[in-house]
Scaffold this motif. Structure first.
Motif, PDB file in Angstrom:
ATOM      1  N   ILE A  76       0.771  -1.082   0.013  1.00 64.61           N
ATOM      2  CA  ILE A  76      -0.118  -0.076  -0.006  1.00 64.61           C
ATOM      3  C   ILE A  76       0.852   1.311  -0.062  1.00 64.61           C
ATOM      4  CG2 ILE A  76      -1.605   1.213   0.974  1.00 64.61           C
ATOM      5  CD1 ILE A  76      -2.635  -1.417   2.152  1.00 64.61           C
ATOM      6  N   TRP A  77       1.864   1.228   0.835  1.00 63.35           N
ATOM      7  CA  TRP A  77       2.726   2.513   0.799  1.00 63.35           C
ATOM      8  C   TRP A  77       3.476   2.617  -0.266  1.00 63.35           C
ATOM      9  CZ3 TRP A  77       3.915   5.487   5.319  1.00 63.35           C
ATOM     10  CH2 TRP A  77       4.723   6.577   5.072  1.00 63.35           C
ATOM     11  N   ASN A  79       2.520   1.920  -3.257  1.00 63.37           N
ATOM     12  CA  ASN A  79       1.366   2.432  -4.458  1.00 63.37           C
ATOM     13  C   ASN A  79       0.990   3.990  -4.095  1.00 63.37           C
ATOM     14  OD1 ASN A  79       0.730   0.087  -6.460  1.00 63.37           O
ATOM     15  ND2 ASN A  79       1.062  -0.940  -4.608  1.00 63.37           N
ATOM     16  N   LEU A  80       0.996   4.220  -2.991  1.00 65.01           N
ATOM     17  CA  LEU A  80       0.549   5.388  -2.613  1.00 65.01           C
ATOM     18  C   LEU A  80       1.664   6.436  -2.666  1.00 65.01           C
ATOM     19  CD1 LEU A  80      -2.051   4.861   0.298  1.00 65.01           C
ATOM     20  CD2 LEU A  80      -2.616   5.308  -2.118  1.00 65.01           C
ATOM     21  N   SER A  81       2.836   6.227  -2.336  1.00 67.33           N
ATOM     22  CA  SER A  81       4.010   7.108  -2.403  1.00 67.33           C
ATOM     23  C   SER A  81       3.969   7.747  -3.663  1.00 67.33           C
ATOM     24  CB  SER A  81       5.176   6.236  -2.017  1.00 67.33           C
ATOM     25  OG  SER A  81       5.398   5.179  -3.206  1.00 67.33           O
ATOM     26  N   GLN A  83       1.675   8.860  -5.660  1.00 65.84           N
ATOM     27  CA  GLN A  83       0.457   9.924  -5.606  1.00 65.84           C
ATOM     28  C   GLN A  83       0.814  10.856  -4.706  1.00 65.84           C
ATOM     29  OE1 GLN A  83      -3.281   7.828  -5.456  1.00 65.84           O
ATOM     30  NE2 GLN A  83      -2.688   6.495  -7.132  1.00 65.84           N
ATOM     31  N   PHE A  84       1.145  10.381  -3.571  1.00 69.09           N
ATOM     32  CA  PHE A  84       1.031  11.619  -2.541  1.00 69.09           C
ATOM     33  C   PHE A  84       2.712  12.057  -2.255  1.00 69.09           C
ATOM     34  CE2 PHE A  84      -2.429   9.185  -1.482  1.00 69.09           C
ATOM     35  CZ  PHE A  84      -3.579  10.276  -1.066  1.00 69.09           C
ATOM     36  N   TRP A  86       5.252  10.539  -1.098  1.00 71.76           N
ATOM     37  CA  TRP A  86       6.090  10.106   0.096  1.00 71.76           C
ATOM     38  C   TRP A  86       7.237   9.272  -0.186  1.00 71.76           C
ATOM     39  CZ3 TRP A  86       1.024   6.911   2.224  1.00 71.76           C
ATOM     40  CH2 TRP A  86       0.123   7.782   2.652  1.00 71.76           C
TER      41      TRP A  86
END
Length: 212
Positions: A76-77, A79-81, A83-84, A86
């Motif tokens: 999850i981290w 894949n979201l990194s 977009q956001f 991170w």
């Protein structure tokens, strides 16, 4: 004025307890100088013990579910990194650093060598009071093992490992004085036992070697 004799330390040590424990991060955790790491370790160990002994989780199932959770978090981290924006997941530098593992292996080898030398000296009977005390301690440990599981004994051992060094450093003088008094009493009792029993055991005559 005559010089005052230095106080006798527990186990005859000459260095501070922090240096005896290695003087690094492990010593800081065991002596609660790094309170966050010490508290995290205590909470983590207690949580694992609770799951295994109270909830009766199987160790393999618990380990597998922890790995599944860790992999989901990393997935999850990662894949979201993007977009956001991170910071992506990375292996900690402590794990990648070879010097850390070499230092840990060297420390373990040194402690193991000291432990084996200590056991060998006891087994040779060079210090009879310590020899009998070790036998009694091992016998008590074997009796305790009949009534408690290995996980419970390991958990109690880890609790003692986190509590006893901290308490000893805090009340060092009192502990050293009482330990010295107990050592003198045990030594006196063994001397009486040696005089009243061991010395009365008949010994065979010593044969003289013939010189050709």
């Amino acid at each position: 004025m005559p010089e005052s004799t230095p106080p006798v330390k527990l186990f005859g040590r000459e260095r501070p307890i922090h240096h005896v424990l290695g003087g690094g991060t492990v010593a800081d955790v065991l002596l609660w100088r790094n309170k966050i790491a010490a508290a995290s370790l205590l909470i983590g160990v207690t949580f694992i013990w609770f799951l295994i002994e109270v909830v009766e989780y199987n160790f393999v199932s618990l380990l597998s579910q922890i790995l599944i959770t860790a992999m989901l978090v990393v997935f999850i981290w990662s894949n979201l990194s993007e977009q956001f924006q991170w910071t992506p997941c990375k292996i900690p530098e402590v794990i990648l650093d070879e010097a850390t593992f070499e230092a840990a292996a060297s420390t373990f080898h040194e402690r193991l060598k000291q432990f084996l030398s200590f056991i060998l000296d006891i087994g040779c009977g060079k210090n009879l009071p310590l020899f009998f005390l070790t036998l009694v301690s091992l016998w008590i440990l074997s009796v305790i093992g009949n009534y408690f599981s290995f996980c419970n004994i390991l958990f109690v051992g880890l609790l003692c490992l986190e509590a006893l060094p901290f308490l000893y450093e805090r009340y060092e003088e009192d502990v050293d004085s009482h330990a010295m008094m107990m050592h003198q009493q045990i030594k006196k009792m063994f001397s009486e036992f040696d005089f009243s029993f061991l010395n009365k055991i008949p010994k065979g005559p010593v044969k003289e070697k013939k010189i050709r």
